[in-house]
Design a protein around this motif. Structure first.
Motif, mmCIF file in Angstrom:
data_model
loop_
_atom_site.group_PDB
_atom_site.id
_atom_site.type_symbol
_atom_site.label_atom_id
_atom_site.label_comp_id
_atom_site.label_asym_id
_atom_site.label_seq_id
_atom_site.Cartn_x
_atom_site.Cartn_y
_atom_site.Cartn_z
ATOM 1 N N ILE A 112 0.840 -1.200 0.000
ATOM 2 C CA ILE A 112 0.000 0.000 0.000
ATOM 3 C C ILE A 112 0.876 1.251 0.000
ATOM 4 O O ILE A 112 0.667 2.178 -0.755
ATOM 5 N N ASP A 113 1.861 1.290 0.873
ATOM 6 C CA ASP A 113 2.861 2.350 0.882
ATOM 7 C C ASP A 113 4.110 1.786 1.545
ATOM 8 O O ASP A 113 4.165 1.647 2.768
ATOM 9 N N PRO A 114 5.124 1.437 0.775
ATOM 10 C CA PRO A 114 6.312 0.796 1.340
ATOM 11 C C PRO A 114 7.088 1.684 2.297
ATOM 12 O O PRO A 114 7.938 1.204 3.035
ATOM 13 N N GLY A 115 6.809 2.988 2.296
ATOM 14 C CA GLY A 115 7.484 3.877 3.235
ATOM 15 C C GLY A 115 7.000 3.712 4.660
ATOM 16 O O GLY A 115 7.689 4.106 5.596
ATOM 17 N N SER A 154 8.475 9.830 3.000
ATOM 18 C CA SER A 154 7.340 10.747 2.804
ATOM 19 C C SER A 154 6.105 9.902 2.479
ATOM 20 O O SER A 154 5.991 9.339 1.392
ATOM 21 N N ILE A 155 5.188 9.835 3.432
ATOM 22 C CA ILE A 155 4.099 8.858 3.373
ATOM 23 C C ILE A 155 2.872 9.420 2.656
ATOM 24 O O ILE A 155 2.488 10.574 2.846
ATOM 25 N N LYS A 156 2.274 8.568 1.844
ATOM 26 C CA LYS A 156 1.038 8.931 1.146
ATOM 27 C C LYS A 156 -0.166 8.612 2.036
ATOM 28 O O LYS A 156 -0.041 7.872 3.021
ATOM 29 N N PRO A 157 -1.319 9.152 1.726
ATOM 30 C CA PRO A 157 -2.470 8.988 2.624
ATOM 31 C C PRO A 157 -2.780 7.538 2.973
ATOM 32 O O PRO A 157 -3.098 7.223 4.125
ATOM 33 N N TRP A 158 -2.689 6.639 1.984
ATOM 34 C CA TRP A 158 -3.053 5.256 2.274
ATOM 35 C C TRP A 158 -2.027 4.565 3.167
ATOM 36 O O TRP A 158 -2.344 3.592 3.837
ATOM 37 N N GLY A 159 -0.793 5.093 3.206
ATOM 38 C CA GLY A 159 0.186 4.568 4.155
ATOM 39 C C GLY A 159 -0.190 4.917 5.579
ATOM 40 O O GLY A 159 -0.105 4.082 6.490
ATOM 41 N N ASN A 160 -0.623 6.162 5.795
ATOM 42 C CA ASN A 160 -1.092 6.563 7.124
ATOM 43 C C ASN A 160 -2.362 5.826 7.511
ATOM 44 O O ASN A 160 -2.568 5.489 8.681
ATOM 45 N N ALA A 161 -3.224 5.557 6.521
ATOM 46 C CA ALA A 161 -4.453 4.795 6.802
ATOM 47 C C ALA A 161 -4.111 3.372 7.237
ATOM 48 O O ALA A 161 -4.736 2.814 8.147
ATOM 49 N N ASN A 162 -3.102 2.783 6.601
ATOM 50 C CA ASN A 162 -2.686 1.433 6.968
ATOM 51 C C ASN A 162 -2.100 1.406 8.383
ATOM 52 O O ASN A 162 -2.335 0.476 9.159
ATOM 53 N N ALA A 163 -1.323 2.435 8.717
ATOM 54 C CA ALA A 163 -0.765 2.531 10.069
ATOM 55 C C ALA A 163 -1.874 2.619 11.102
ATOM 56 O O ALA A 163 -1.835 1.945 12.146
ATOM 57 N N LEU A 164 -2.888 3.443 10.830
ATOM 58 C CA LEU A 164 -4.008 3.583 11.765
ATOM 59 C C LEU A 164 -4.762 2.270 11.923
ATOM 60 O O LEU A 164 -5.178 1.902 13.032
ATOM 61 N N ARG A 165 -4.901 1.555 10.830
ATOM 62 C CA ARG A 165 -5.604 0.269 10.880
ATOM 63 C C ARG A 165 -4.943 -0.669 11.882
ATOM 64 O O ARG A 165 -5.622 -1.285 12.713
ATOM 65 N N TYR A 166 -3.623 -0.774 11.823
ATOM 66 C CA TYR A 166 -2.937 -1.711 12.713
ATOM 67 C C TYR A 166 -2.789 -1.166 14.133
ATOM 68 O O TYR A 166 -2.661 -1.947 15.075
ATOM 69 N N MET A 167 -2.819 0.145 14.292
ATOM 70 C CA MET A 167 -2.845 0.684 15.648
ATOM 71 C C MET A 167 -4.174 0.345 16.321
ATOM 72 O O MET A 167 -4.225 0.060 17.526
ATOM 73 N N LYS A 168 -5.243 0.336 15.545
ATOM 74 C CA LYS A 168 -6.537 -0.090 16.091
ATOM 75 C C LYS A 168 -6.527 -1.578 16.414
ATOM 76 O O LYS A 168 -7.153 -2.014 17.391
ATOM 77 N N VAL A 169 -5.817 -2.359 15.610
ATOM 78 C CA VAL A 169 -5.664 -3.786 15.915
ATOM 79 C C VAL A 169 -4.961 -3.948 17.258
ATOM 80 O O VAL A 169 -5.361 -4.767 18.099
#
Length: 752
Positions: A112-115, A154-169
């Motif tokens: 999704i975002d390798p960064g 430099s992270i794209k929006p979907w990279g931050n969305a993926n991070a949030l997803r796993y923080m909720k996990v």
């Protein structure tokens, strides 16, 4: 061969030190480099053992020189350290700090975002004879060792969305979260969901995560850092930086550098210094909780002692957060707090990292209080003693009234109303019989009564509007000064829509700044909105004497602030007041573009938070009217940047308690505020012809090299990706806001 390898390593260390110093030349390094380059030629007749002795001596001399240079590093030197390709990265930390890990996102260029690297890791601790594997979720930006597909962190929006997803996990699994910030800033893209939109969601959701969050900052660039840096404990690496904007970006703004030009080196160095971006600057301001000392000239992958120290500090920070909300913590807390760094006390004292429901509530409350206390030094409170007493009295009375009315009486209100309705229905049966008897009696004696047609008409006729309170006859609503100009105005859409010339007096008075042909909205003053949106005579401003300041001592900035105050009559870029819209009481915070572009600093953030707290106490809906904002005020450095998570926490607390939070954008709204406490509202609207986004066109071109289309930041694009919910005509704002207050809201629609 080993001699050559050792020599090559020393040369690389010298080259690294020269890279860190940039354009500055250090004569000692230059001389040392020449000595290394000619070492073999000058010592060709020496034996192997003698060569080793000389190389070891040079190694020790270089170490001393590195320590000497390290002491005199400037803030810009530290920026170059974190940008260097030899800087430690998240992958190095995963390998050397944690005992085992498995990546769950961001592995390669097809992710999704390798960064953004996410890993489920373990910390293994031996307590007595027992081994404990404590799970943790690790999230952070990975700049990579020359891996271009990571986009430099430099992270794209979907990279931050993926991070949030796993923080909720992690929150669902009740395990701590460790975030590592290695980013120059987020990628300024407005494709769905949009950079600002996603960062705002990240900060909002992270403020409510019911597990300990520890953040380690190496390179903290603006909103990109805040997307994962909302934490209970924040630690900085001693050679890292944490800033609202890069020194080059600040210099470009300060020097009014146009596209294609480069700011002078001296100005860049000055901005890096006066923005107070270093670890110890942020520790002094209270925006980080600790600093981890790095080896001279910064940590690199072969500094294994540093990784041991980092591991110890991260474990200790997690233990402290957990113990601060748990019971039975006194002895362990004292042992961890008072331990010496050399005794590895964080490993010897065991703390279970899972917390129960009551501890989770305390965790969220402590997180809110932590950020609420921040930046209190960074603004000027010029209220008199009596004004402060009166403000405290209003807060106390509002809290007491709301507690009695909504928390006490409301509990029994339903039962009382039900009993009253039952009694009313019983009485209605009796009174109906009496009315029938009276009507028969009146007909017997010849008295007139209403005909059935008259009764039917009264029941079916349309209701009449209740007249609003009207101003006196000699009162006139605010009219734009441009309405007094005797000239014609050309609509920017004239070429495509055939718009006719408009007389300024009509355009800025009767037409409310709206082109009668195409509907284009010309900018209007914030005073026009205050005068025309709210009921006459109901606007009451508060906290007017909280003033913007210059907490970093930025050169020549105080004079510019004083000039803005004198020109606008405002003390900051935020105006907070209470008012009514068609008799509905509201609390409003306005970001006014005339004051420093509506940028947000410590004073603006404090006023915004206080207004939210007052709205919560009085149970009023909250309106954030954004007349325009250029983002976070760069001259205040992290004093301004910290308002992103700080105000977002206040917004979440207000919404979670049942408040209704509506945001209305006008003119140009960009950067930090949109990517945090404005962008997290569930109800966002925009005035037609407004522009909304994360970064302006110039910044996007400078950072990405992309030319964006003219409508890239238009309100219609923001509507299409779901950032805002509707676009309003300026002439309909009052009616639409009133309609919104009647139809949307949280669990408790206080104002009804």
């Amino acid at each position: 061969m080993d001699i050559e390898k050792k020599l090559d390593g020393l040369l690389k260390r010298v080259g690294y030190a020269q890279d860190i110093l940039g354009d500055k030349e250090d004569r000692r390094l230059t001389a040392f480099s020449r000595k290394l380059e000619t070492f073999l030629d000058k010592n060709i007749n020496l034996g192997l053992e003698e060569l080793w002795d000389k190389l070891n001596t040079l190694d020790e001399s270089l170490a001393v020189l590195e320590k000497d240079i390290n002491i005199s590093l400037t803030p810009m030197d530290k920026v170059r350290i974190v940008r260097h390709s030899e800087r430690i990265c998240l992958k190095d930390i995963l390998e050397n700090v944690y005992d085992n890990y498995t990546e769950v996102g961001g592995k390669d260029d097809m992710s999704i975002d390798p960064g953004m690297v996410i890993a489920r890791a373990y910390v293994t601790r031996r307590i007595g004879k027992k081994v404990h594997n404590q799970p943790v979720m690790v999230v952070g930006q990975e700049k990579g060792h020359g891996q271009e597909f990571r986009n430099g962190g430099s992270i794209k929006p979907w990279g931050n969305a993926n991070a949030l997803r796993y923080m909720k996990v992690a929150a669902r699994e009740n395990i701590p979260i460790h975030t590592y910030v290695f980013t120059p800033g987020s990628y300024p893209i407005e494709d769905y969901p949009g950079a600002a939109q996603q960062i705002a969601e990240n900060i909002y959701e992270m403020s409510g995560l019911e597990v300990p969050v520890i953040s380690v900052i190496s390179e903290g660039g603006s909103g990109g850092a805040e997307a994962i840096a909302m934490a209970d404990k924040r630690i900085m690496l001693s050679h890292g930086y944490y800033s609202v904007i890069s020194p080059e970006g600040a210099a470009a703004i300060e020097g009014r550098i146009k596209g294609g030009e480069r700011a002078p080196t001296e100005l860049i160095e000055s901005c890096a210094k006066h923005q107070c971006i270093t670890a110890y600057d942020n520790l002094k301001f209270g925006y980080v909780d600790g600093v981890i000392e790095e080896p001279p000239l910064g940590a690199r992958p072969d500094h294994f002692d540093f990784f041991k120290e980092l591991r110890s500090e991260v474990i200790r920070a997690t233990d402290e957060v957990v113990l601060s909300v748990k019971g039975l913590r006194f002895f362990r807390g004292a042992a961890i707090k008072n331990r010496k760094k050399a005794d590895n006390g964080s490993e010897s004292v065991f703390v279970r990292w899972s917390i129960n429901s009551s501890a989770k509530e305390r965790l969220l409350w402590k997180r809110y209080k932590k950020y609420r206390r921040m930046s209190q030094h960074a603004y000027a409170d010029k209220r008199t003693f009596l004004e402060k007493i009166n403000s405290a009295k209003v807060d106390a009375m509002a809290a007491a009234y709301s507690t009695i009315r909504y928390d006490l009486i409301r509990k029994y209100q339903t039962k009382i109303l039900r009993l009253a309705e039952e009694a009313k229905d019983e009485i209605h049966v009796v009174t109906n019989k009496v009315d029938q008897f009276k009507q028969v009696a009146a007909e017997k004696i010849g008295l007139a009564s209403k005909s059935s047609q008259e009764v039917e008409f009264e029941l079916t006729k349309l209701s009449e509007d209740v007249e609003e309170q009207q101003p006196p006859a000699d009162y006139r609503h605010y009219v734009s000064p441009r309405a007094s100009e005797d000239r014609e105005v050309t609509c920017p859409n004239a070429d495509t829509h055939g718009c006719l010339e408009i007389w300024a007096r009509d355009l800025f008075d009767e037409f409310a700044g709206v082109c009668p042909t195409c509907g284009h909205h010309f900018p209007m003053e914030y005073r026009w909105y205050i005068a025309n949106l709210f009921d006459w005579g109901t606007v009451r401003e508060f906290n007017k004497s909280i003033c913007s300041g210059n907490p970093t001592g930025f050169p020549n900035y105080q004079e510019r602030l004083d000039a803005a105050k004198a020109k606008t009559g405002l003390q900051s870029g935020c105006i907070t007041f209470e008012a009514k819209i068609k008799h509905t009481r509201v609390t409003c915070a306005t970001l006014a573009a005339p004051f420093r572009g509506g940028s947000v600093g410590a004073a603006e953030g404090e006023k915004f938070v206080r207004a939210l707290e007052l709205a919560g106490k009085k149970r009023y809906p909250f309106l954030a009217y954004v007349h325009g904002t250029a983002g976070i005020r760069i001259q205040e450095g992290t004093n301004g940047l910290i308002q992103m998570p700080r105000c977002t926490l206040a917004v979440r607390r207000y919404i979670e308690s049942g408040g209704l939070y509506i945001v209305l954008y006008d003119t140009n709204s960009y950067a930090g505020p949109v990517a945090s406490f404005l962008g997290c509202s569930p109800y966002q609207y925009a005035v037609r012809s407004s522009r909304i986004g994360f970064a302006g066109p110039g910044v996007i071109k400078e950072t990405t090299g992309l030319e964006i289309p003219p409508d890239y930041h238009s309100a219609y694009n923001a509507l299409s990706r779901g950032h805002i919910q509707d676009i309003w005509d300026r002439r309909d704002i009052r009616r639409n806001l009133h309609q919104a207050f009647l139809t949307v809201g949280g669990r408790n629609l206080y104002y009804r």
